[in-house]
Motif scaffolding. Structure first.
Motif, short mmCIF file in Angstrom:
data_model
loop_
_atom_site.label_atom_id
_atom_site.label_comp_id
_atom_site.label_asym_id
_atom_site.label_seq_id
_atom_site.Cartn_x
_atom_site.Cartn_y
_atom_site.Cartn_z
N ASP A 47 0.83 -1.22 0.00
CA ASP A 47 0.00 0.00 0.00
C ASP A 47 0.86 1.26 0.00
OD1 ASP A 47 -2.21 -1.63 0.04
OD2 ASP A 47 -2.79 -1.19 2.11
N ASP A 48 1.96 1.22 0.71
CA ASP A 48 2.86 2.38 0.77
C ASP A 48 3.41 2.74 -0.60
OD1 ASP A 48 2.46 2.57 3.46
OD2 ASP A 48 4.40 1.71 4.04
N HIS A 49 3.66 1.72 -1.43
CA HIS A 49 4.15 1.97 -2.78
C HIS A 49 3.09 2.71 -3.61
CE1 HIS A 49 6.81 -1.82 -2.11
NE2 HIS A 49 7.45 -0.72 -1.74
N TYR A 50 1.85 2.29 -3.45
CA TYR A 50 0.76 2.95 -4.18
C TYR A 50 0.53 4.37 -3.66
CZ TYR A 50 -0.53 -1.35 -6.62
OH TYR A 50 -0.52 -2.46 -7.43
N THR A 51 0.61 4.53 -2.36
CA THR A 51 0.45 5.87 -1.79
C THR A 51 1.53 6.81 -2.29
OG1 THR A 51 -0.55 4.93 0.21
CG2 THR A 51 0.27 7.18 0.36
N ALA A 52 2.76 6.32 -2.33
CA ALA A 52 3.88 7.13 -2.83
C ALA A 52 3.70 7.49 -4.29
CB ALA A 52 5.19 6.38 -2.62
N ALA A 53 3.00 6.63 -5.03
CA ALA A 53 2.75 6.89 -6.45
C ALA A 53 1.60 7.86 -6.67
CB ALA A 53 2.46 5.58 -7.18
N GLY A 54 0.87 8.17 -5.60
CA GLY A 54 -0.22 9.15 -5.70
C GLY A 54 -1.61 8.59 -5.53
N ALA A 55 -1.72 7.28 -5.26
CA ALA A 55 -3.04 6.65 -5.14
C ALA A 55 -3.65 6.90 -3.77
CB ALA A 55 -2.93 5.15 -5.38
N THR A 56 -4.96 6.76 -3.71
CA THR A 56 -5.69 6.75 -2.44
C THR A 56 -6.04 5.30 -2.13
OG1 THR A 56 -6.65 8.93 -2.85
CG2 THR A 56 -7.78 7.51 -1.26
N ILE A 57 -5.68 4.84 -0.93
CA ILE A 57 -5.98 3.46 -0.53
C ILE A 57 -7.36 3.44 0.11
CG2 ILE A 57 -5.24 1.49 0.87
CD1 ILE A 57 -3.33 2.19 -1.41
N VAL A 58 -8.21 2.50 -0.34
CA VAL A 58 -9.55 2.35 0.24
C VAL A 58 -9.68 0.96 0.85
CG1 VAL A 58 -10.58 4.04 -1.31
CG2 VAL A 58 -10.54 1.63 -1.97
N SER A 59 -10.66 0.81 1.70
CA SER A 59 -10.71 -0.36 2.59
C SER A 59 -11.23 -1.63 1.94
CB SER A 59 -11.56 -0.03 3.81
OG SER A 59 -12.89 0.31 3.41
N ASP A 60 -12.06 -1.52 0.90
CA ASP A 60 -12.65 -2.73 0.32
C ASP A 60 -13.03 -2.49 -1.14
OD1 ASP A 60 -15.25 -1.38 0.30
OD2 ASP A 60 -15.33 -1.81 2.46
N GLY A 61 -13.37 -3.60 -1.79
CA GLY A 61 -13.70 -3.53 -3.21
C GLY A 61 -14.94 -2.71 -3.49
N GLU A 62 -15.92 -2.79 -2.63
CA GLU A 62 -17.15 -2.03 -2.83
C GLU A 62 -16.86 -0.53 -2.88
OE1 GLU A 62 -21.63 -1.59 -0.87
OE2 GLU A 62 -20.25 -3.15 -0.18
#
Length: 372
Positions: A47-62
């Motif tokens: 998740d940290d790699h995605y956050t560093a790339a600019g993404a927002t991490i969300v808790s579930d698929g829905e």
């Protein structure tokens, strides 16, 4: 545009729709990317790699489906995911709809725009988004087949390459396309005795030019196919009709006449399989036996080497993802006839002829739907 990357939920599927590097490219273009937590953690993309790339991490698929306008996946959406699709969504993933009535019905009912990796074309009428996974599956088919030939797994107890004084295994590859060519390279590298069948003489000439007398090439007829299959220790099924169900070239009678403990690896299983005895399996239970022949029919073979597969897939999907995000789905489809070839379902209509024929839906011309 808001792009969502859910975690894959198919059995033992560890690939992910976008790598952190791909996410960074989207963010650099001014888009928002929502990635489900742990979507890529199994293959080293935290998740940290995605956050560093600019993404927002969300808790579930829905939450991913709720936030996003475009969903980028790897495998076809499962039933629980299909229930989250809405008319405003664009879905970009592998679909393989022709042998999957339930999925087709659900995607039609969703009203979403659904673009299939496996039917996107290029200027040479090739399938550039299917090719890397076909390369992986073709290479894996030989190592899977060699493993299944081991006696404790029900195989003949044959070493693919033999040893001095003992003949190598006989391998028959049905189809000389991307799967077949990659399977051939691996089989020859391991020292097997290999025969390739195809109905395209240019393909057979090309393989003969590459490998000379290290491979036997046969024009595929009912007679040549039957003879080759029935004498084989290992058969690789690699036939493909873009977007359509695979033809059942290998009959139950051919399987019955194969040696006890021989193996068939049906790489065409995503499109229904090319043997009458084939049915989709999973990495949890990859094989079953029919008439003494071990069948390996895992529908997501490249998922076993998920890091390699994800990176290879992103190399070819990223330009199309960027086009869809930058222009919007309709304009991107209007601008690129090769991307338009990937459109399978839109606005409750089936837009790919072979899918419509296989599933009983009425076919709608995609050019009419998008206004070209």
């Amino acid at each position: 545009m808001k792009i969502g990357v859910p975690k894959e939920i198919k059995n033992h599927e560890y690939r992910v729709g976008m790598t952190p590097a791909a996410v960074q490219e989207l963010c650099n273009h001014g888009h928002q990317v929502f990635v489900e937590t742990s979507a890529g953690s199994a293959i080293g993309f935290a998740d940290d790699h995605y956050t560093a790339a600019g993404a927002t991490i969300v808790s579930d698929g829905e939450s991913v489906f709720e936030a996003a306008e475009m969903i980028v996946k790897v495998k076809e959406p499962q039933a629980s995911e299909r229930s989250l699709l809405k008319p405003g969504h664009t879905l970009f993933t592998y679909l393989h709809l022709a042998p999957d009535q339930a999925q087709t019905d659900d995607l039609v009912a969703s009203g979403a725009t659904c673009i299939a990796y496996e039917t996107v074309t290029d200027q040479h009428s090739r399938l550039p988004l299917l090719a890397p996974m076909s390369e992986v599956a073709g290479r894996m088919s030989i190592q899977a087949g060699a493993h299944c030939l081991e006696k404790y797994l029900g195989g003949r107890g044959v070493l693919l390459g033999g040893v001095p004084g003992v003949s190598p295994a006989k391998v028959t590859i049905v189809g000389g396309g991307v799967v077949g060519q990659n399977a051939l390279a691996m089989a020859i590298g391991l020292g097997a005795q290999v025969t390739v069948l195809d109905r395209n003489m240019d393909v057979l000439r090309h393989l003969d030019h590459l490998y000379g007398n290290r491979v036997s090439t046969l024009f595929s007829t009912s007679a040549t196919l039957e003879e080759a299959v029935c004498e084989s220790d290992l058969v690789i099924g690699g036939v493909l009709i873009p977007g359509a169900s695979a033809p059942k070239l290998i009959s139950r009678e051919m399987i019955r006449r194969m040696p006890e403990g021989s193996v068939i690896v049906d790489v065409a299983i995503d499109q229904g399989g090319c043997a009458e005895t084939s049915k989709a399996t999973t990495h949890d239970a990859p094989t079953y036996v029919v008439d003494g022949v071990v069948h390996y029919c895992v529908a997501n073979m490249p998922g076993a080497v998920a890091r390699t597969s994800t990176m290879a897939l992103n190399n070819v999907t990223l330009p199309f993802i960027l086009a869809l995000a930058d222009k919007g789905a309709v304009q991107a489809l209007k601008d690129d006839p090769h991307l338009l070839a990937g459109l399978n379902v839109m606005g409750g209509k089936v837009t790919y002829k072979e899918v419509a024929q296989a599933t009983g839906h009425e076919y709608s011309d995609p050019h009419t739907l998008i206004g070209t």
